[in-house]
Write an enzyme that holds these catalytic residues in place. Structure first.
Site, short mmCIF file in Angstrom:
data_model
loop_
_atom_site.label_atom_id
_atom_site.label_comp_id
_atom_site.label_asym_id
_atom_site.label_seq_id
_atom_site.Cartn_x
_atom_site.Cartn_y
_atom_site.Cartn_z
N ASP A 127 -4.24 14.06 0.04
CA ASP A 127 -4.59 13.45 -0.76
C ASP A 127 -5.74 12.51 -1.07
O ASP A 127 -6.02 11.26 0.52
CB ASP A 127 -3.28 12.77 -1.59
N HIS A 134 -9.03 2.04 -8.67
CA HIS A 134 -7.99 2.05 -8.34
C HIS A 134 -8.21 1.06 -7.31
O HIS A 134 -7.33 0.22 -6.66
CB HIS A 134 -7.32 3.45 -8.51
N GLU A 200 1.36 7.94 -9.88
CA GLU A 200 -0.42 7.84 -9.33
C GLU A 200 -1.10 9.57 -10.46
O GLU A 200 -0.57 9.84 -9.96
CB GLU A 200 -1.09 7.58 -8.01
N GLU A 202 -3.61 11.82 -11.47
CA GLU A 202 -4.29 11.97 -10.24
C GLU A 202 -4.57 13.58 -11.30
O GLU A 202 -3.95 13.96 -11.32
CB GLU A 202 -3.91 12.15 -8.82
N ASP A 234 1.17 11.05 -8.19
CA ASP A 234 1.47 10.97 -5.87
C ASP A 234 2.64 9.94 -6.46
O ASP A 234 2.19 9.00 -6.50
CB ASP A 234 0.82 11.02 -6.10
N ARG A 238 5.81 1.48 -3.46
CA ARG A 238 5.25 0.13 -3.44
C ARG A 238 5.74 -0.59 -1.90
O ARG A 238 4.81 -1.03 -1.10
CB ARG A 238 4.66 -0.54 -4.60
N GLN A 241 5.98 1.53 1.47
CA GLN A 241 3.89 1.35 1.37
C GLN A 241 3.69 0.05 2.10
O GLN A 241 2.85 -0.07 3.13
CB GLN A 241 3.98 2.01 0.12
N LYS A 254 5.85 7.52 0.72
CA LYS A 254 4.56 9.23 -0.29
C LYS A 254 5.24 10.16 -0.57
O LYS A 254 5.09 10.96 -1.54
CB LYS A 254 2.56 9.39 0.33
N THR A 258 5.27 15.19 -5.06
CA THR A 258 4.77 15.30 -5.47
C THR A 258 4.68 16.31 -6.82
O THR A 258 4.91 17.29 -6.20
CB THR A 258 3.17 15.79 -4.60
N GLU A 365 -1.00 -1.53 -10.61
CA GLU A 365 -1.86 -1.93 -12.11
C GLU A 365 -2.03 -2.28 -12.68
O GLU A 365 -2.44 -3.54 -12.98
CB GLU A 365 -3.34 -0.76 -11.58
CA CA Z 1 -2.84 8.58 -4.35
#
Ligand code: CA
Length: 418
Positions: A127, A134, A200, A202, A234, A238, A241, A254, A258, A365
């Site tokens: 990844d 971002h 996420e 992507e 993804d 949080r 993380q 993570k 996915t 975000e």
């Molecule tokens: Ca990512």
């Protein structure tokens, strides 16, 4: 050279103008079909072509495509030649399949009736972190006193090796992970269900032609090593993380899931949407320097639907051209130390946020770390992060003149922790 299907080409199969799968696309997927197992299928409108049926009927040359069971027996040039042949068969002037009612019955099935799998279960998953808006937003939130981008950001595409065996197909539910979390004002962590569950936005690239250990893929040649693209979500925890390791924390935060969209859209189908991409300043080192157009103008859209809502709400619109590093630069960087890649390896771009609010590709975000909750208009509910029962759907497409080359959906629903 890319095989670009003319914008005015039309199939004998009806295709809605907003379909992801006009004759200009013809993406490939892997479906489980009762009695046949996993087989290669191609999408046209709301239908799928069951390719072993075309092979059995003699419409495809057995020497070119020995089995067509899954992707495993097929390499890039065979797949791309197959797409050219399917274009012929699907063209409105061609009667080979159109006029064969019995074969049509066996070889053409509604996509909605299929169990689509992960296109290729990847042996490895990388990844990247190449969405510069971002990365800036996250930097501002987590390192407010520093430059939001670390000094290496504009010199190399930052990435980590992710977890391949939790790459799941569109429509598979995601169980809320548990992990170590440091509660506010606490000094020691607890082990509990994640409260900061996030998506996420992507895009992902499947590798076609690998490269041996000790060799490199140049930026110029990188695209010829790509099988095609998919959408990637993804999923990210949080709070896990944040405690795990800053700034990335890319381990248990993570590795739980996915999601990918079910269709591999070929680089040939995406060729009309190539763009220059944003300026790179300072100039990057020669081995990573872009050669011509290596970015893509692909519209991206994320929607959220809670269990109470009847319809999903679009919460983010963005574009793949907001990536700082191209997918070619990413592949060149990945092999720049001599690390090998293989057929079916998957790498994702990093979260693709646009510069404005409403274009941010994660809840982190969109709600600015929960400080500005997102309002769900239909029910008046609010979201800081994802709740149990929420469904996230990502869509992506290149907009042509009168058609779109799309990816289908990348959907996942959150189930409670167990
Ligand atoms: Ca990512």
């Amino acid at each position: 050279m890319s095989f670009v299907i003319p914008p005015d080409a039309v199939s004998w199969i009806d295709v809605a103008p907003d379909s992801d799968f006009p004759i200009q696309n013809i993406p490939f997927g892997q479906a489980y079909i009762k009695g046949k197992g996993e087989v290669l299928v191609a999408a046209i409108g709301d239908q799928a072509l069951v390719l072993p049926e075309l092979l059995d009927a003699g419409l495809l040359d057995i020497e070119d495509y020995p089995a067509l069971f899954g992707f495993y027996d097929i390499d890039r040039s065979a797949l791309y030649t197959l797409r050219e042949r399917l274009y012929e068969i699907l063209h409105k002037k061609n009667g080979e399949l159109r006029d064969n009612k019995n074969l049509r019955k066996r070889a053409l099935v509604p996509i909605s009736s299929l169990r689509l799998q992960t296109p290729i279960p990847p042996a490895s998953f990388v990844d990247f972190y190449s969405g510069i808006h971002h990365a800036s937003n996250v930097g501002q939130m987590f390192r407010p006193t520093m430059d939001p981008l670390l000094p290496n950001y504009r010199h190399l595409p930052v990435a980590y090796n992710g977890r391949a065996n939790t790459v799941i197909p569109d429509g598979v539910n995601v169980v809320r992970p548990k992990g170590q979390i440091l509660p506010p004002d606490a000094e020691t962590p607890i082990y509990a269900p994640c409260k900061g569950l996030d998506f996420e936005l992507e895009m992902g690239v499947y590798v076609a032609e690998g490269q041996d250990m000790g060799k490199r893929i140049t930026c110029k040649a990188a695209e010829s090593h790509m099988l095609g693209m998919v959408i990637c979500n993804d999923w990210s925890a949080r709070d896990i993380q944040k405690w795990e390791y800053q700034p990335l924390g890319p381990f248990l935060a993570k590795s739980f899931a996915t999601s990918v969209s079910p269709w591999i859209v070929t680089m040939d189908a995406l060729a009309p949407f190539k763009v220059e991409g944003m300026d790179q300043d300072p100039e990057v080192l020669p081995h990573l320097r872009r050669q011509g157009q290596q970015h893509y103008d692909i519209h991206l859209e994320v929607s959220l639907q809670s269990e109470k809502m009847k319809k999903p709400q679009v919460i983010c619109t963005s574009n793949m051209s907001h990536l700082y590093w191209s997918i070619s630069q990413q592949l060149a960087h990945m092999t720049s130390n001599g690390c090998p890649v293989d057929f079916g390896d998957l790498y994702a771009t990093g979260t693709i946020s646009g510069p404005k609010e409403g274009e941010f590709g994660s809840m982190l975000e969109l709600t600015w770390r929960g400080e500005k909750p997102l309002k769900l208009e239909e029910t008046g509910e609010e979201r800081k992060f994802l709740q149990d029962g929420d469904t996230i759907t990502i869509r992506a497409w290149g907009q042509g003149e009168g058609f779109r080359v799309g990816f289908g959906s990348c959907t996942g629903k959150i189930l409670p922790a167990n």
